[in-house]
Design an enzyme around this catalytic site. Structure first.
Site, PDB file in Angstrom:
ATOM      1  N   CYS A   9      18.544   1.134   5.254  1.00  0.00           N
ATOM      2  CA  CYS A   9      17.444   0.262   4.821  1.00  0.00           C
ATOM      3  C   CYS A   9      16.781  -0.265   6.081  1.00  0.00           C
ATOM      4  O   CYS A   9      17.460  -0.812   6.955  1.00  0.00           O
ATOM      5  CB  CYS A   9      17.963  -0.920   4.009  1.00  0.00           C
ATOM      6  SG  CYS A   9      18.714  -0.452   2.455  1.00  0.00           S
ATOM      7  N   GLU A  10      15.467  -0.157   6.159  1.00  0.00           N
ATOM      8  CA  GLU A  10      14.811  -0.454   7.428  1.00  0.00           C
ATOM      9  C   GLU A  10      14.880  -1.927   7.811  1.00  0.00           C
ATOM     10  O   GLU A  10      14.637  -2.282   8.944  1.00  0.00           O
ATOM     11  CB  GLU A  10      13.365   0.046   7.442  1.00  0.00           C
ATOM     12  CG  GLU A  10      12.457  -0.557   6.402  1.00  0.00           C
ATOM     13  CD  GLU A  10      12.301   0.347   5.196  1.00  0.00           C
ATOM     14  OE1 GLU A  10      13.291   1.015   4.834  1.00  0.00           O
ATOM     15  OE2 GLU A  10      11.201   0.381   4.615  1.00  0.00           O
TER      16      GLU A  10
END
Lengths: 237, 231, 237, 231
Positions: free
Chosen positions: B55-56
């Site tokens: 997840c960025e």
């Protein structure tokens, strides 16, 4: 060694922030927002602010409240259109706030550059897109890159999990996000921490943000979570 | 119109994408799922798959969505959904997260799309409509940085316009970045030789598919029927 | 989830490193050197290597041994002239090894750029000095900056303290130094770890290098310290 | 020659530098001591000083040198000496360490010098002698990045040549970076108005000092006798 960056309360934490200041605000969605510091900033009264955050305020608290109070002249962010961002959206449509949209990775890297003394960098992100318009570009190893500039701030408002008196910080889970870079990139870094410990209370190998990047620490033991409130409201609690 | 064909439903499309994500590559496969339909892909990967989700906002090793009442709002996805993590997860800051993306360490990014061009240009962040507030998030970084970009999208927009086009008319997210397009009608690889149809939904001919597509298609030598889940 | 990057031993760890490879080597002085991996590389036989390290080998072990075995064509480093660097010095004077000296912070940042997909960056470091000769420069905010390029490697040889099966790493004390950046910047990152734990054995908030940057892990429970040996020799032990 | 004057000894010079490092500034003072004579400065700061020492290899909060037999060779200075850390220390990697330096977060760097120019150019990494292997370490980053650069050096080289010169003839470490020069004879600030002598060793006149200096000196309005430790 008696360095102690703790201040007495939220008002003391945000004292001296000037009208027109560039203010970095940690957080991504509801994780890592310094909501109490933002409310103290509303009380403090500074206006005409340029705010840098990944988003542009959600719900009614924190950054959304600062926007709603008319204190923000400009927002630099990657994603202003999250759910519950009605306050920003209305202000934007009414022409009451400027917006500068930056790709998220470029935003993080520009902030780091500001903190790390890097004068600019070439990134392939956004090459060939409208966000690269007017920017210097260069082909490097066959790929077009865009020259991006550092972002520096007057103030950073940061939410940490644990702090020691020297300003060493840790963060909870995914609440870390933009905070470490922002701590580096502001002249005055102000931190709200859920717990504060004496020097040595954080293992030196586990420090995420070294104290050199931190100026003021204020204890906010039970930080508000607007997402929790919204969930409970939706559940009728 | 071809009344006999049954386009894939959303979850079937997500299932189809999941089939192209290596489940047990040596060293694992590092995958970022974009917000929206791409998130559904996780539902169709076996629990024991050697896949680490990124997840960025700073998570490697995203696990299932958090149960109602057990959410921790410091542990959310890029789409702001409360999640869990798997054993061996790691948290890191945004600069490191995008170092992973920009530096080519993410094996596959699955993204949605408004338009995909013949050469793999992607438009998925803005329709150019000035009444909509622009918002890009991590889309440009993911499009540019991931080793392979899978696009999951309906073949046509709601008004019947092709999403696969000669040249994108919407503002670009990235140029020449798409590897494969997974639609409700076909699986199409973007190759130096152009758009190659690898799978096509049962009952649909290439000419029919071409009629719904704004750029020239070629059938791959081993082109076959679009796979869909058994159940 | 059954990802497991452990390999059976040192020979398996360094298998496949090719002649002519660019090899990053972690460590600063005696802290963080992957000495056992370097000895395995000598056994493995690759030659004509370009080595990137902060130093250029000290004493007789590790990088100094690789140099002494005639396997190194070129060294990129910031400080090749530490005490006990006689092997490099002799090879250099004999014209048997090339040297590229880079300021330490620029070296670290160039390696990070290589790992983070940055195409180049402007730094004020070295402006106006002989190390900036021939480089593109630009005045940014009144200060001369030098354009520096990313460094990428075929292989990184890394010493960690703890690793889990997925390649998440921690480091001891000041032995961290160049390792996190080098892990990011190589096509093949090979790690020797003093202890190896199952996934979950390292707190997710304490991970320094996430496993995405690591390819092979080999267990070296009692890594050699040449500095300890030298101290004990000097003490007549 | 001025037979009556007594130049400062090395430890006295280090003591003199220590007097100009704030001991109890709000928020503390972050200091990097270069390898060699600068390291002696730590011996002359009170134990309770609000000073955090930075080592560019990744330590903030360096403490005293490790006792013989108690060394941990994973805990060394940039000069490769085993040390200890104080409570509240932090470890970090080289990129973060040089972010601190380059980003202007280090308040004071104390460095040695071969030459200092009238405008604060510093030469301390190479004599230009091609028989000596070049080695720069972190010197250029520190010279450029620290908020203030203190130089500690003998006023003249061993062969009597001035170290403070009009223009450095040795290869530069940084241009216009030096704030103050602490020698065995004087304390000299580099200012926009030129080199200002703030302190001068007892018995030495400005003309005598000028004769040992390769660039024009001016006495500061409050120029006084060079302080030295009492014991």
């Amino acid at each position: 060694m008696t360095i102690d960056k703790r201040v007495a309360g939220l008002a003391a934490a945000v004292a001296g922030i000037k009208d027109g200041a560039v203010v970095m605000v940690s957080g991504f969605g509801d994780a890592g927002n310094p909501t109490e510091l933002l409310h103290a900033l509303i009380e403090q009264g500074a206006r005409d602010l340029c705010v840098i955050n990944n988003n542009a305020g959600t719900g009614r608290l924190g950054l959304a409240a600062l926007l709603n109070a008319g204190r923000v002249r400009k927002v630099i962010c990657s994603f202003p259109r999250s759910s519950h961002s009605e306050i920003f959206q209305q202000l934007y449509r009414d022409g009451k706030v400027e917006l500068d949209v930056v790709p998220q990775g470029t935003l993080a890297e520009r902030i780091r550059a500001g903190g790390a003394g890097i004068g600019g960098f070439f990134t392939p992100t956004s090459a060939g897109t409208p966000l690269a318009e007017g920017k210097e570009t260069r082909i490097i190893d066959g790929t077009e890159h865009v020259l991006e500039h550092p972002i520096h701030a007057d103030v950073a408002l940061i939410k940490a999990d644990k702090a020691d008196h020297l300003g060493n910080l840790t963060y909870r889970l995914a609440a870390r996000n933009f905070a470490p870079a922002m701590c580096m990139a502001a002249d005055l870094t102000i931190v709200q921490a859920a717990s504060i410990v004496a020097p040595g209370g954080i293992d030196a190998e586990h420090v995420v943000t070294p104290g050199i990047f931190v100026d003021r620490i204020v204890h906010v033991p039970d930080p508000i979570s607007e997402a929790e409130i919204l969930r409970d409201e939706e559940a009728g609690l | 119109m071809t009344p006999l064909i049954t386009p894939l439903a959303r979850e079937q499309m997500a299932w189809r994408v999941a089939q192209d994500i290596p489940h047990n590559a040596p060293g694992g496969t590092y995958v970022n799922l974009g917000i929206g339909m791409p998130e559904l892909v996780a539902n169709h990967l076996p629990d024991d798959a050697d896949i680490m989700f990124h997840c960025e906002n700073g998570i490697l090793g995203m696990g299932p969505v958090a149960r109602r009442g057990e959410e921790d709002f410091d542990l959310i996805t890029a789409g702001k959904k409360p999640v869990t993590v798997v054993p061996g997860a790691a948290f890191f800051d945004s600069t490191d997260s995008f170092a992973m993306i920009r530096g080519g360490h993410i094996d596959i990014a699955v993204l949605g799309a408004f338009q995909i061009s013949r050469t793999g240009d992607l438009a998925n962040w803005s329709t150019g409509d000035n009444t909509v507030i622009p918002a890009v998030g991590g889309a440009m970084d993911l499009a540019q940085g991931a080793k392979r970009v899978f696009v999951i999208t309906n073949h046509q927009s709601r008004d019947g316009a092709p999403k696969i086009v000669e040249t994108c008319t919407y503002p670009l997210t990235g140029r020449g970045v798409v590897s494969t397009v997974f639609t409700d009608l076909a699986v199409i690889d973007v190759t130096p030789a152009g758009l190659m149809v690898r799978e096509i939904v049962d009952g649909l001919g290439l000419a029919d598919l071409q009629a719904k597509t704004g750029a020239p298609l070629t059938a791959a030598p081993d082109c076959r029927t679009l796979a869909r889940p058994q159940n």
